[in-house]
Write a protein that holds these residues in place. Structure first.
Motif, short mmCIF file in Angstrom:
data_model
loop_
_atom_site.label_atom_id
_atom_site.label_comp_id
_atom_site.label_asym_id
_atom_site.label_seq_id
_atom_site.Cartn_x
_atom_site.Cartn_y
_atom_site.Cartn_z
N LEU A 1 1.67 5.64 7.75
CA LEU A 1 2.95 5.81 8.44
C LEU A 1 2.74 5.98 9.94
O LEU A 1 3.53 5.49 10.74
N GLY A 2 1.65 6.66 10.31
CA GLY A 2 1.35 6.80 11.73
C GLY A 2 1.05 5.46 12.38
O GLY A 2 1.49 5.19 13.49
N ALA B 1 0.83 -1.20 0.00
CA ALA B 1 0.00 0.00 0.00
C ALA B 1 0.87 1.26 0.00
O ALA B 1 0.58 2.22 -0.72
N GLU B 2 1.93 1.25 0.81
CA GLU B 2 2.82 2.42 0.83
C GLU B 2 3.43 2.66 -0.55
O GLU B 2 3.48 3.80 -1.03
N ALA B 3 3.88 1.59 -1.19
CA ALA B 3 4.47 1.74 -2.52
C ALA B 3 3.44 2.27 -3.52
O ALA B 3 3.75 3.14 -4.35
N ARG C 1 5.87 5.60 12.43
CA ARG C 1 6.82 6.51 11.79
C ARG C 1 6.21 7.92 11.83
O ARG C 1 5.77 8.48 10.84
N PHE C 2 6.19 8.48 13.04
CA PHE C 2 5.38 9.66 13.30
C PHE C 2 5.88 10.91 12.58
O PHE C 2 5.07 11.72 12.11
N ASP C 3 7.18 11.11 12.51
CA ASP C 3 7.70 12.31 11.83
C ASP C 3 7.38 12.27 10.34
O ASP C 3 6.96 13.28 9.76
#
Length: 601
Positions: free
Chosen positions: A226-227, A200-202, A231-233
């Motif tokens: 990402l959250g 999904a990210e890709a 990977r909060f930042d």
């Protein structure tokens, strides 16, 4: 003229899709460009009205366009003109009028997919998700290639927790638009819905690379993904980019607030949310989400009176969007208690599977189910599946149906559930399903899986209900929007859990108290792991290090070491508890609660 009258082709579509108007509900100027037939005095009049309406729509002056469109529909009352009038009303946030016109257009020509789709948009804006789902369904039955209708259906199914159906609907949407940016986006949504996060990210990054200037929704989804991965930042960067492209997005603001504890340095974020709330073009559902976001920010900042004002405002909207049948839940509990007796289990014990993979973490939402799941899933021989919709999708009708139907469905139902679990944790001894509402289906699951383990998460009832009241939880939890409804629901939930304790073997049902886990984490963690039948592993003492995806309202909190700051949180809101104070023990009912609806309530 209000903000709603200024919707331009490149502005956010007021239907709430997050897309530009020209790419969502249709080309505005096309609404008024219908052929009017051979020249005649009346046709000359309709031609002038059509031209005027078209110019006003192109200029984004929607409110002004409604009058000529209404006159046009009066002079030439064909379903297309009435449809266009309905859509103009919808764009101007005049939802009741939009519904009336669109229903009329559909009644005149029920075989027009576009009209069915538009009616679905209006129903969704009115808060009638069920009606909207039916209209979208009729639209795709008439036009299977209408990708946007499939996608809208998928969004509603996902909101209702029906993830399997939602993923299939996203598949159909993507298949209807192969090679397009929209098709790529819908494919990414299908992957997200199935939990295939790397793919999904890709896919989302591919959408962004293809159309950087029009990928606000892709950035929003990527930020959320990402959250969930901790990977909060990176998540915050994606969400801020999403808001640059589409500043009206309520979900992006809410997710940003949920990624961290808000401090005074974040005051500008809160002020942006308030500024958005002051706009006039915010749909009710988005306004609700913004109020929840603002309330969470003020809660972090210690302004509990201000936070409660936002929570009350959010719940006032939630009550309208998700009305509650106050008799439905107690009736359901009565029927479940009547069906799943000890005698019933003894009579039908042969239906059960011998597999002991399932661990179901159940209880009220916001009762510590995420923490418990992550403790178990931190074990190398276990995996966490998150909130699986499996039983909510399959059990609601079957559990109270005739016994012959249960017996006929049992083998496939058990095999399907195990397939889901084994896909989540291939080769694992235990897989956790932490759908809190599965407390309803303990009887059916125990019937089909006598060796399945249930962990019942308990938390201070007022803390639990206050958390529900102050959280924008996924799905239709309409009872959470009213203090008295919360109290009634909680009492019926307790009644059902008391029944399960009487009819489910003690070694199958473990009670875990949130306050005990946070007060003595090692002792309680060892107790939980021993009960699952797994050998002790010290990794279970550090659930915050678990890298599995977190799908919960407070993604940041779920990745912190075990903490006690949420214990007795209700004391901060004691003045505004109202009916929730009925759930306090008698000795704790010290303060006179504020009446609901007054300043600060």
């Amino acid at each position: 003229m209000g903000e709603a009258a200024k919707t331009g082709r490149n502005d956010a579509c007021p239907c709430g899709s997050g897309k530009k108007h020209k790419r969502c509900c249709g080309s505005a100027e096309a609404m008024a460009k219908r052929p009017v037939g051979p020249a005649s005095p009346s046709n000359e009049s309709t031609a002038r009205l059509a031209a005027l309406a078209g110019e006003l729509m192109k200029a984004g002056r929607i409110e002004e366009a409604i009058a000529p469109l209404a006159r046009l529909a009066e002079l030439a009352p064909d379903p297309e003109r009435i449809h266009d009038l309905g859509m103009a009303c919808l764009l101007a946030r005049r939802v009741p009028e939009a519904l009336a016109h669109l229903r009329r257009a559909v009644a005149m020509r029920p075989d027009v997919a576009r009209s069915q789709f538009s009616l679905g948009l209006a129903l969704q804006q009115s808060g009638d998700d069920r009606g909207a789902l039916a209209s979208y369904g009729r639209a795709v039955a008439l036009a299977p290639g209408l990708g946007e209708a499939h996608a809208k259906m998928a969004d509603l199914l996902l909101r209702d927790g029906r993830r399997t159906e939602a993923a299939l609907a996203f598949d159909r949407a993507a298949a209807a638009a192969p090679g397009s940016t929209a098709g790529q986006m819908w494919r990414a949504k299908a992957l997200v819905t199935r939990g295939r996060t790397r793919e999904a990210e890709a896919a989302l990054r591919a959408v962004i690379a293809r159309d950087p200037a029009a990928s606000g929704e892709a950035h929003l989804m990527l930020g959320n993904l990402l959250g969930e991965a901790g990977r909060f930042d990176e998540a915050a960067t994606s969400l801020e980019r999403s808001l640059e492209l589409a500043p009206w997005q309520a979900t992006a603001h809410h997710t940003l607030v949920s990624l961290r504890r808000i401090t005074e340095a974040d005051r500008p974020l809160y002020e942006r949310i308030v500024a958005r709330l002051e706009a006039t073009d915010v749909a009710p559902r988005q306004r609700m989400t913004l109020h929840f976001a603002a309330g969470k920010a003020l809660d972090d900042l210690g302004d509990y009176a201000g936070a409660m004002r936002h929570f009350d405002a959010a719940n006032e909207i939630r009550r309208r969007l998700f009305p509650v049948d106050r008799r439905a839940f107690p009736d359901q509990v009565d029927r479940l208690i009547g069906r799943f007796t000890r005698g019933f289990f003894e009579a039908h014990g042969a239906l059960g599977s011998a597999d002991d993979t399932p661990v179901l973490v159940v209880g009220m939402p916001r009762s510590g189910t995420t923490l418990t799941e992550r403790i178990v899933a931190s074990h190398p021989s276990a995996s966490g599946g998150g909130e699986l919709a499996f039983w909510n999708e399959r059990a609601s009708t079957l559990a109270l149906g005739d016994v012959a139907s249960i017996a006929a469905a049992a083998p496939k139902l058990a095999a399907d559930y195990l397939a889901v679990l084994h896909d989540i944790g291939p080769g694992k001894e235990r897989v956790v399903d932490k759908m809190p509402g599965n407390f309803l289906w303990i009887g059916l699951v125990h019937l089909l899986f006598p060796k399945a383990r249930f962990i019942h998460c308990r938390r201070n009832p007022v803390d639990t209900c206050l958390s529900l009241y102050s959280t924008d939880i996924t799905g239709n939890w309409g009872f959470a929007s009213d203090r008295a409804d919360l109290v009634a629901y909680y009492r019926d939930y307790l009644r059902l859990m008391e029944h399960w304790r009487k009819v489910i073997p003690e070694d199958r049902l473990l009670e875990v108290d949130y306050e005990a886990v946070t007060g003595a984490p090692e002792e309680q963690t060892r107790r939980i792991i021993a009960w699952t039948g797994l050998a002790w592993d010290p990794a279970c003492l550090s659930p915050e290090k678990n890298l599995e995806t977190v799908r919960t309202a407070n993604k940041w909190q779920a990745r912190q070491p075990v903490y006690r700051t949420s214990v007795e949180r209700w004391r901060k809101y004691e003045r505004w508890l109202g009916a929730l104070s009925e759930l306090l023990p008698a000795e704790a009912r010290g303060a006179e609660p504020h009446a609901e609806g007054v300043e600060g309530s």
